[in-house]
Design a protein around this motif. Sequence first.
Motif, PDB file in Angstrom:
ATOM      1  N   CYS A   1       0.851  -1.190   0.000  1.00  0.00           N
ATOM      2  CA  CYS A   1       0.000   0.000   0.000  1.00  0.00           C
ATOM      3  C   CYS A   1       0.885   1.237   0.000  1.00  0.00           C
ATOM      4  N   HIS A   2       0.706   2.090  -0.988  1.00  0.00           N
ATOM      5  CA  HIS A   2       1.463   3.337  -1.032  1.00  0.00           C
ATOM      6  C   HIS A   2       0.711   4.340  -1.891  1.00  0.00           C
ATOM      7  N   PHE A   3       1.143   5.593  -1.821  1.00  0.00           N
ATOM      8  CA  PHE A   3       0.473   6.684  -2.511  1.00  0.00           C
ATOM      9  C   PHE A   3       1.530   7.601  -3.111  1.00  0.00           C
ATOM     10  N   ALA A   4       1.101   8.701  -3.715  1.00  0.00           N
ATOM     11  CA  ALA A   4       2.050   9.586  -4.393  1.00  0.00           C
ATOM     12  C   ALA A   4       1.681  11.042  -4.139  1.00  0.00           C
ATOM     13  N   ALA A   5       2.705  11.876  -4.021  1.00  0.00           N
ATOM     14  CA  ALA A   5       2.534  13.322  -3.870  1.00  0.00           C
ATOM     15  C   ALA A   5       3.417  14.014  -4.906  1.00  0.00           C
ATOM     16  N   ARG A   6       2.888  15.031  -5.554  1.00  0.00           N
ATOM     17  CA  ARG A   6       3.630  15.767  -6.580  1.00  0.00           C
ATOM     18  C   ARG A   6       4.614  16.735  -5.927  1.00  0.00           C
ATOM     19  N   VAL A   7       5.858  16.722  -6.389  1.00  0.00           N
ATOM     20  CA  VAL A   7       6.933  17.532  -5.809  1.00  0.00           C
ATOM     21  C   VAL A   7       7.617  18.321  -6.915  1.00  0.00           C
ATOM     22  N   SER A   8       7.819  19.608  -6.698  1.00  0.00           N
ATOM     23  CA  SER A   8       8.620  20.411  -7.633  1.00  0.00           C
ATOM     24  C   SER A   8      10.082  20.003  -7.502  1.00  0.00           C
ATOM     25  N   ARG A   9      10.745  19.762  -8.629  1.00  0.00           N
ATOM     26  CA  ARG A   9      12.129  19.284  -8.598  1.00  0.00           C
ATOM     27  C   ARG A   9      13.094  20.464  -8.491  1.00  0.00           C
ATOM     28  N   SER A  10      14.051  20.329  -7.591  1.00  0.00           N
ATOM     29  CA  SER A  10      15.076  21.360  -7.435  1.00  0.00           C
ATOM     30  C   SER A  10      16.187  21.137  -8.452  1.00  0.00           C
ATOM     31  N   SER A  11      17.101  22.086  -8.532  1.00  0.00           N
ATOM     32  CA  SER A  11      18.241  21.923  -9.425  1.00  0.00           C
ATOM     33  C   SER A  11      19.094  20.729  -9.002  1.00  0.00           C
ATOM     34  N   LEU A  12      19.163  20.450  -7.681  1.00  0.00           N
ATOM     35  CA  LEU A  12      19.920  19.291  -7.225  1.00  0.00           C
ATOM     36  C   LEU A  12      19.253  17.996  -7.674  1.00  0.00           C
TER      37      LEU A  12
END
Length: 336
Positions: A239-250
């Motif tokens: 069981c798992h889910f997902a969250a949208r993340v803005s990607r950094s330059s790193l």
Amino acid sequence: MHAPHAAPTAETLRTALAGLLDGLPPRQAAQAVDRLIANYRGRTPTDAPVLRDRSDVAAYAAYRMPATFEAVRAALDALRERAPEWVPASHLDIGGGTGAASWAVAAAWPEGGHTTTVLDWAEPALALGRELTRQSPAAPLREARWQRRALTADLTLPDATDLVTVSYVLGELTAADRGTVVGEAARTGQAVVLVEPGTPDGYLRIREARDQLVSAGLNVLAPCPHSAACPIEPGADWCHFAARVSRSSLHRQVKGGSLGHEDEKFAYVVATRFPAPAPAARVTRHPQTRKGQVLLDLCTPDEGLTRHTVTKRHGPLYRAARDTTWGDTWPPPEND
């Protein structure tokens, strides 16, 4: 699962992180991230701090804080959905490192009436976390208490705390220390939110901790629609889910690619000592939209894992199903 009121705090966090790697050679940052990823995936449980020095902490914060923030924020959104009137007066962040979960709590309850205490065994992480929160307009962050504490078998916590968060920590601990941390969280917390990586191992750690929370008398609010045994067969699925993340330059430097975002996969559990209604069901996979119908994979209290088909004949429910995403409750709150 994301609340729009969290955006200003997320943006403030990104701004605070932006200059963190100034002066740190890119190769050194990338090497630190590679080692931290191995710990994050749970391959090297340890009884020593994972974050060793300023360069480790800077790399970790720039690379992982936005993802941890979004995952914890999603779990807190699930808590707020089931208990909208409840507001914590105190928050304890166990193994909080540089404070990502504390930023998420400040975003979830922006009225800012709670106190926050961050416990961690890595002094460099606590120092950097304190430095970052000075740039926040949120009083619970600026006034947070940062305390060095080993997460070992002799850990003792305050007798009463409204909200306890433990995020991306259990995989760093030995089995005995995991049991102590979860047990102490259950003893002190009115609400306990645990978040781990959305890997099979991360799910198993959450599942084990969930059983411990239930045995301690807490009720599961999310993601499960019940406090009974998890219906998933270990090893067959997780069981798992997902969250949208803005990607950094790193992120882009280490992983390559040019997309401005990625999805953080996470497993979590929310359990409380106060009464609150559990959802009727939880969507456990991406819904499948076909001509005139939507297929929903659900976890339910009575049938366990099941697939539900919503067609145009269901009217408003069909329109709701077309807007439903992985991780949402079903039916939507206005229909349950």
